[in-house]
Write a protein that holds these residues in place. Structure first.
Motif, PDB file in Angstrom:
ATOM      1  N   THR A  59      -4.291  81.849 -44.694  1.00 58.40           N
ATOM      2  CA  THR A  59      -5.078  80.612 -44.718  1.00 58.40           C
ATOM      3  C   THR A  59      -5.334  80.115 -43.299  1.00 58.40           C
ATOM      4  OG1 THR A  59      -4.223  79.957 -46.873  1.00 58.40           O
ATOM      5  CG2 THR A  59      -5.123  78.218 -45.490  1.00 58.40           C
ATOM      6  N   ARG A  60      -6.554  79.724 -43.034  1.00 59.12           N
ATOM      7  CA  ARG A  60      -6.893  79.153 -41.739  1.00 59.12           C
ATOM      8  C   ARG A  60      -6.285  77.759 -41.624  1.00 59.12           C
ATOM      9  NH1 ARG A  60     -12.925  77.505 -39.798  1.00 59.12           N
ATOM     10  NH2 ARG A  60     -13.036  77.105 -42.032  1.00 59.12           N
ATOM     11  N   VAL A  61      -5.652  77.468 -40.505  1.00 62.00           N
ATOM     12  CA  VAL A  61      -5.026  76.174 -40.284  1.00 62.00           C
ATOM     13  C   VAL A  61      -5.695  75.500 -39.089  1.00 62.00           C
ATOM     14  CG1 VAL A  61      -2.887  74.941 -39.748  1.00 62.00           C
ATOM     15  CG2 VAL A  61      -2.830  76.975 -41.220  1.00 62.00           C
ATOM     16  N   VAL A  62      -6.097  74.236 -39.291  1.00 61.21           N
ATOM     17  CA  VAL A  62      -6.650  73.425 -38.210  1.00 61.21           C
ATOM     18  C   VAL A  62      -5.740  72.222 -38.029  1.00 61.21           C
ATOM     19  CG1 VAL A  62      -8.598  72.034 -37.439  1.00 61.21           C
ATOM     20  CG2 VAL A  62      -9.007  74.195 -38.630  1.00 61.21           C
ATOM     21  N   GLU A  63      -5.212  72.049 -36.830  1.00 63.95           N
ATOM     22  CA  GLU A  63      -4.253  70.989 -36.534  1.00 63.95           C
ATOM     23  C   GLU A  63      -4.994  69.685 -36.246  1.00 63.95           C
ATOM     24  OE1 GLU A  63      -1.203  68.859 -36.292  1.00 63.95           O
ATOM     25  OE2 GLU A  63      -0.781  71.000 -36.515  1.00 63.95           O
ATOM     26  N   LEU A  64      -4.642  68.629 -37.010  1.00 64.56           N
ATOM     27  CA  LEU A  64      -5.276  67.325 -36.815  1.00 64.56           C
ATOM     28  C   LEU A  64      -4.459  66.404 -35.921  1.00 64.56           C
ATOM     29  CD1 LEU A  64      -6.825  66.429 -40.286  1.00 64.56           C
ATOM     30  CD2 LEU A  64      -7.691  67.914 -38.465  1.00 64.56           C
ATOM     31  N   ASP A  65      -3.212  66.751 -35.651  1.00 64.03           N
ATOM     32  CA  ASP A  65      -2.397  65.958 -34.721  1.00 64.03           C
ATOM     33  C   ASP A  65      -2.340  64.478 -35.102  1.00 64.03           C
ATOM     34  OD1 ASP A  65      -1.707  68.112 -32.976  1.00 64.03           O
ATOM     35  OD2 ASP A  65      -3.721  67.994 -32.091  1.00 64.03           O
ATOM     36  N   GLY A  66      -2.185  64.200 -36.394  1.00 67.95           N
ATOM     37  CA  GLY A  66      -2.027  62.821 -36.830  1.00 67.95           C
ATOM     38  C   GLY A  66      -3.310  62.037 -37.001  1.00 67.95           C
ATOM     39  N   ARG A  67      -4.454  62.709 -36.904  1.00 68.25           N
ATOM     40  CA  ARG A  67      -5.717  62.011 -37.156  1.00 68.25           C
ATOM     41  C   ARG A  67      -5.828  61.650 -38.635  1.00 68.25           C
ATOM     42  NH1 ARG A  67      -7.102  65.954 -33.237  1.00 68.25           N
ATOM     43  NH2 ARG A  67      -8.218  65.111 -31.424  1.00 68.25           N
ATOM     44  N   TYR A  68      -6.780  60.808 -38.938  1.00 75.17           N
ATOM     45  CA  TYR A  68      -6.934  60.264 -40.287  1.00 75.17           C
ATOM     46  C   TYR A  68      -8.067  60.977 -41.028  1.00 75.17           C
ATOM     47  CZ  TYR A  68      -3.773  56.601 -38.821  1.00 75.17           C
ATOM     48  OH  TYR A  68      -2.661  55.929 -38.376  1.00 75.17           O
ATOM     49  N   VAL A 122     -14.191  48.848 -32.482  1.00 69.99           N
ATOM     50  CA  VAL A 122     -13.960  50.286 -32.666  1.00 69.99           C
ATOM     51  C   VAL A 122     -14.481  50.727 -34.027  1.00 69.99           C
ATOM     52  CG1 VAL A 122     -12.178  52.066 -32.909  1.00 69.99           C
ATOM     53  CG2 VAL A 122     -12.010  50.364 -31.073  1.00 69.99           C
ATOM     54  N   PHE A 123     -14.272  49.919 -35.051  1.00 65.30           N
ATOM     55  CA  PHE A 123     -14.744  50.274 -36.389  1.00 65.30           C
ATOM     56  C   PHE A 123     -16.259  50.459 -36.401  1.00 65.30           C
ATOM     57  CE2 PHE A 123     -16.018  49.087 -40.782  1.00 65.30           C
ATOM     58  CZ  PHE A 123     -15.266  50.016 -41.487  1.00 65.30           C
ATOM     59  N   ALA A 124     -16.979  49.602 -35.701  1.00 61.31           N
ATOM     60  CA  ALA A 124     -18.443  49.678 -35.693  1.00 61.31           C
ATOM     61  C   ALA A 124     -18.953  50.956 -35.040  1.00 61.31           C
ATOM     62  CB  ALA A 124     -19.024  48.458 -34.976  1.00 61.31           C
ATOM     63  N   ALA A 125     -18.159  51.548 -34.161  1.00 61.83           N
ATOM     64  CA  ALA A 125     -18.549  52.782 -33.473  1.00 61.83           C
ATOM     65  C   ALA A 125     -17.469  53.840 -33.663  1.00 61.83           C
ATOM     66  CB  ALA A 125     -18.764  52.507 -31.995  1.00 61.83           C
ATOM     67  N   MET A 126     -16.965  53.952 -34.876  1.00 62.97           N
ATOM     68  CA  MET A 126     -15.775  54.737 -35.181  1.00 62.97           C
ATOM     69  C   MET A 126     -15.861  56.155 -34.623  1.00 62.97           C
ATOM     70  SD  MET A 126     -12.960  54.061 -36.853  1.00 62.97           S
ATOM     71  CE  MET A 126     -11.513  55.101 -36.800  1.00 62.97           C
ATOM     72  N   PRO A 127     -14.865  56.582 -33.836  1.00 69.46           N
ATOM     73  CA  PRO A 127     -14.888  57.953 -33.309  1.00 69.46           C
ATOM     74  C   PRO A 127     -14.582  58.980 -34.400  1.00 69.46           C
ATOM     75  CG  PRO A 127     -12.908  56.797 -32.570  1.00 69.46           C
ATOM     76  CD  PRO A 127     -13.753  55.792 -33.286  1.00 69.46           C
ATOM     77  N   VAL A 128     -15.501  59.902 -34.605  1.00 71.08           N
ATOM     78  CA  VAL A 128     -15.381  60.948 -35.620  1.00 71.08           C
ATOM     79  C   VAL A 128     -15.040  62.259 -34.927  1.00 71.08           C
ATOM     80  CG1 VAL A 128     -16.642  62.269 -37.373  1.00 71.08           C
ATOM     81  CG2 VAL A 128     -16.993  59.792 -37.179  1.00 71.08           C
ATOM     82  N   ALA A 129     -13.966  62.891 -35.376  1.00 72.05           N
ATOM     83  CA  ALA A 129     -13.539  64.159 -34.790  1.00 72.05           C
ATOM     84  C   ALA A 129     -14.126  65.364 -35.512  1.00 72.05           C
ATOM     85  CB  ALA A 129     -12.011  64.258 -34.798  1.00 72.05           C
ATOM     86  N   ALA A 130     -14.395  65.224 -36.814  1.00 80.19           N
ATOM     87  CA  ALA A 130     -14.934  66.355 -37.574  1.00 80.19           C
ATOM     88  C   ALA A 130     -15.499  65.871 -38.896  1.00 80.19           C
ATOM     89  CB  ALA A 130     -13.858  67.414 -37.832  1.00 80.19           C
ATOM     90  N   THR A 131     -16.464  66.628 -39.398  1.00 78.67           N
ATOM     91  CA  THR A 131     -17.038  66.407 -40.730  1.00 78.67           C
ATOM     92  C   THR A 131     -17.102  67.748 -41.437  1.00 78.67           C
ATOM     93  OG1 THR A 131     -18.412  64.616 -39.817  1.00 78.67           O
ATOM     94  CG2 THR A 131     -18.989  65.446 -41.998  1.00 78.67           C
ATOM     95  N   LEU A 132     -16.724  67.759 -42.718  1.00 77.86           N
ATOM     96  CA  LEU A 132     -16.764  68.986 -43.508  1.00 77.86           C
ATOM     97  C   LEU A 132     -17.547  68.739 -44.795  1.00 77.86           C
ATOM     98  CD1 LEU A 132     -13.551  68.566 -42.383  1.00 77.86           C
ATOM     99  CD2 LEU A 132     -13.437  70.925 -43.202  1.00 77.86           C
ATOM    100  N   VAL A 133     -18.322  69.715 -45.197  1.00 84.31           N
ATOM    101  CA  VAL A 133     -19.015  69.715 -46.482  1.00 84.31           C
ATOM    102  C   VAL A 133     -18.573  70.963 -47.237  1.00 84.31           C
ATOM    103  CG1 VAL A 133     -21.235  69.863 -47.673  1.00 84.31           C
ATOM    104  CG2 VAL A 133     -20.994  68.395 -45.653  1.00 84.31           C
ATOM    105  N   ALA A 134     -17.962  70.751 -48.408  1.00 82.18           N
ATOM    106  CA  ALA A 134     -17.438  71.864 -49.216  1.00 82.18           C
ATOM    107  C   ALA A 134     -16.524  72.775 -48.396  1.00 82.18           C
ATOM    108  CB  ALA A 134     -18.579  72.667 -49.834  1.00 82.18           C
ATOM    109  N   LEU A 151     -15.275  65.922 -46.307  1.00 86.03           N
ATOM    110  CA  LEU A 151     -14.242  65.151 -45.633  1.00 86.03           C
ATOM    111  C   LEU A 151     -14.674  64.748 -44.236  1.00 86.03           C
ATOM    112  CD1 LEU A 151     -11.267  67.505 -46.593  1.00 86.03           C
ATOM    113  CD2 LEU A 151     -11.849  65.333 -47.715  1.00 86.03           C
ATOM    114  N   VAL A 152     -14.063  63.661 -43.749  1.00 90.52           N
ATOM    115  CA  VAL A 152     -14.290  63.207 -42.382  1.00 90.52           C
ATOM    116  C   VAL A 152     -12.931  63.018 -41.717  1.00 90.52           C
ATOM    117  CG1 VAL A 152     -15.380  61.483 -40.896  1.00 90.52           C
ATOM    118  CG2 VAL A 152     -16.381  62.004 -43.119  1.00 90.52           C
ATOM    119  N   VAL A 153     -12.813  63.510 -40.501  1.00 89.81           N
ATOM    120  CA  VAL A 153     -11.596  63.356 -39.705  1.00 89.81           C
ATOM    121  C   VAL A 153     -11.871  62.330 -38.611  1.00 89.81           C
ATOM    122  CG1 VAL A 153      -9.877  64.516 -38.273  1.00 89.81           C
ATOM    123  CG2 VAL A 153     -10.965  65.752 -40.174  1.00 89.81           C
ATOM    124  N   LEU A 154     -11.016  61.306 -38.545  1.00 87.61           N
ATOM    125  CA  LEU A 154     -11.221  60.180 -37.624  1.00 87.61           C
ATOM    126  C   LEU A 154     -10.104  60.121 -36.590  1.00 87.61           C
ATOM    127  CD1 LEU A 154     -12.085  57.480 -40.309  1.00 87.61           C
ATOM    128  CD2 LEU A 154     -13.700  58.871 -38.995  1.00 87.61           C
TER     129      LEU A 154
END
Length: 504
Positions: A49-58, A480-492, A466-469
């Motif tokens: 399985t491919r593993v991507v480390e989020l390091d505590g991101r949301y 910060v909420f109004a310009a929320m930093p997004v680290a990744a977006t996934l579709v399916a 999914l979205v990683v914040l």
């Protein structure tokens, strides 16, 4: 780089993730495009399985914009921006300055039509005129689109080029404006599709995993072309308009149906019915007259609307009725009740107090655009004076039992979900101007739920959209909420945007 539709779907673990509101670490397991389980961090996955480390991101569910005109949004990014013009004179000066730049030195009516977007004449002290725009354009055809797309301001050369009759104002409103807007968008498919691709990538970078596209065209074939060309930034529910309903029924379409050839990303959207105009053009259909006179326009009769909703019920379409004024919302509610069908009311910007409960009783979704409350607050205070406690009434709609679905109406407002959610939760811009009717605000969790098709939080069994914040959206500051930093977006389970995440 985003992954493409041709990339294989592999099992994936998003390791060391947090859920908003908590501090515990989890591994989010994805298999076959679905969240298969959420386990304590370090739980072994399947071999290979491919593993991507989020390091505590949301991690949150992917965001939907429930009301977009995608082609118009892409075109707007390549047109003259008039949103900052505080008067008709200023708008004309912006166009004059643009035509003084490189590539526009020639006089006369040759060349492409100059197109501007985003003007708001409802709050101007002066008024548009044919003479004013003619004086700024030196005979070059020019067409300026209002921010709400319900009005186009032409000069004489453009009126002649497109064969339309205008009076001394140079303005077209409602259907004539829509017709010309469609005509102005007739550019080569390759050009428009490239612009759409760029705009879609920008949206994916902000956490968008899907849109409801209400472009005023036979939209299925447009999106099939784009998907065949490699589009893969997000899911699309493509709306249908009444003029194409017979064609859609004959093709066996119905709301929610996955379209063959759409790579799993294209579905049939709602049946969109516009029954009134807009606040900016003072054509939203209202109970009380506007200060300048008139109550706006009911562009579809009550009998015609009921007939359309009955046809929608019989053919499997969910109706999405555009209703902005309080009288238009009353008409829409009456029609839903008489037709015996649930559906959506798009905008619901101005609602009578006695009508709120009907949204819940009829099981309706209020498809609302929170940024409009801030963009149009001055126009609302001017035209709906003393009644704006029930304008853009998000809290009242939710309390009455309506399902809220947040969107932008791009290009009317930017396709930017965090600014929409910020507007919904603060009722204020981040420019220091105070909140407007804060009693109608949502909580952040309510705004997230209304932006994720009711999901609100990540759960096993849901699509791996999914979205990683980089921060907790329930805890960061308003700015910060109004310009929320997004680290990744996934579709399916595929990355459509990825910034700095590395394999474990």
């Amino acid at each position: 780089m985003p992954e493409t539709l041709a990339d294989p779907v592999n099992d994936l673990v998003l390791a060391s993730a947090r859920i908003p509101g908590g501090t515990a670490l989890y591994d989010v397991h994805v298999a076959g495009g679905v969240v298969s389980r959420i386990a304590p961090a370090g739980t072994p996955g399947n071999p290979g399985t491919r593993v991507v480390e989020l390091d505590g991101r949301y991690v949150i569910p992917g965001l939907w914009d429930e009301h977009v005109h995608m082609t118009q949004w892409a075109l707007a990014a390549n047109r003259i921006d008039l949103s900052g013009a505080a008067s008709a004179g200023e708008a004309a000066d912006v166009v004059r300055s643009h035509l003084s730049g490189p590539g526009f030195a020639e006089e006369g009516g040759g060349g492409l039509t100059v197109v501007g977007v985003g003007f708001r004449d409802a709050v101007w002290a002066d008024v548009p005129s044919l003479e004013l725009l003619d004086g700024a354009t030196r005979g070059r055809p020019a067409a300026l689109l209002s921010h709400d797309l319900h009005c186009v301001w032409l000069n004489s050369a453009a009126a002649s080029r497109y064969g339309v009759a205008v009076d001394a104002t140079g303005l077209l409103r409602e259907e004539p404006a829509f017709d010309l807007t469609r005509e102005l968008g007739r550019l080569p498919d390759a050009v428009v599709d490239a612009w759409v691709g760029e705009s879609a990538q920008a949206a994916a970078a902000r956490g968008i995993v899907g849109i409801v596209d209400f472009e005023m065209t036979w939209n299925r074939d447009v999106w099939l072309r784009r998907l065949a060309g490699g589009f893969g930034s997000f899911r699309v529910d493509a709306g249908v308009y009444p003029q194409d309903l017979d064609r859609a029924i004959a093709a066996g379409l119905r709301t929610g149906l996955e379209v063959p050839g759409g790579a799993g990303l294209l579905r049939v959207g709602p049946l969109k019915v516009l029954i009134d105009g807009s606040l900016n053009t003072r054509t939203a259909y209202c109970v009380d007259p506007y200060p300048h006179g008139g109550r706006g326009l009911l562009t579809v009769s009550e009998a015609e609307l009921l007939e359309l909703l009955v046809r929608a019920r019989e053919s499997g379409f969910v109706p999405a009725v555009h209703a902005i004024g309080d009288a238009a919302n009353e008409v829409a509610l009456d029609a839903f009740a008489a037709a015996g069908i649930a559906g959506r009311i798009e905008h619901a910007q101005f609602v009578r107090g006695q009508d709120f409960a009907r949204f819940g009783e009829l099981g309706l979704t209020a498809s609302v655009q929170p940024a409009h409350a801030l963009d149009d607050r001055d126009a609302a205070d001017s035209n709906w004076a003393g009644r704006t406690d029930r304008a853009f009434p998000l809290r009242s709609l939710l309390a009455a039992g309506a399902t809220l679905a947040l969107g932008s109406d791009a290009p009317v407002a930017p396709l930017e979900p965090w600014s929409a959610m910020s507007a919904a939760t603060t009722r204020a811009r981040q420019d220091g101007r105070g909140p407007w009717h804060l009693e109608q605000a949502l909580t952040r969790q309510e705004a997230l739920t209304a932006s994720t098709r009711g999901r609100g939080t990540v759960r096993a069994g849901d699509p791996a959209d999914l979205v990683v914040l980089d921060g907790d959206p329930l805890a960061v500051s308003d700015a910060v909420f109004a310009a929320m930093p997004v680290a990744a977006t996934l579709v399916a389970g595929r990355f459509t945007f990825r910034d700095g995440l590395k394999p474990a």
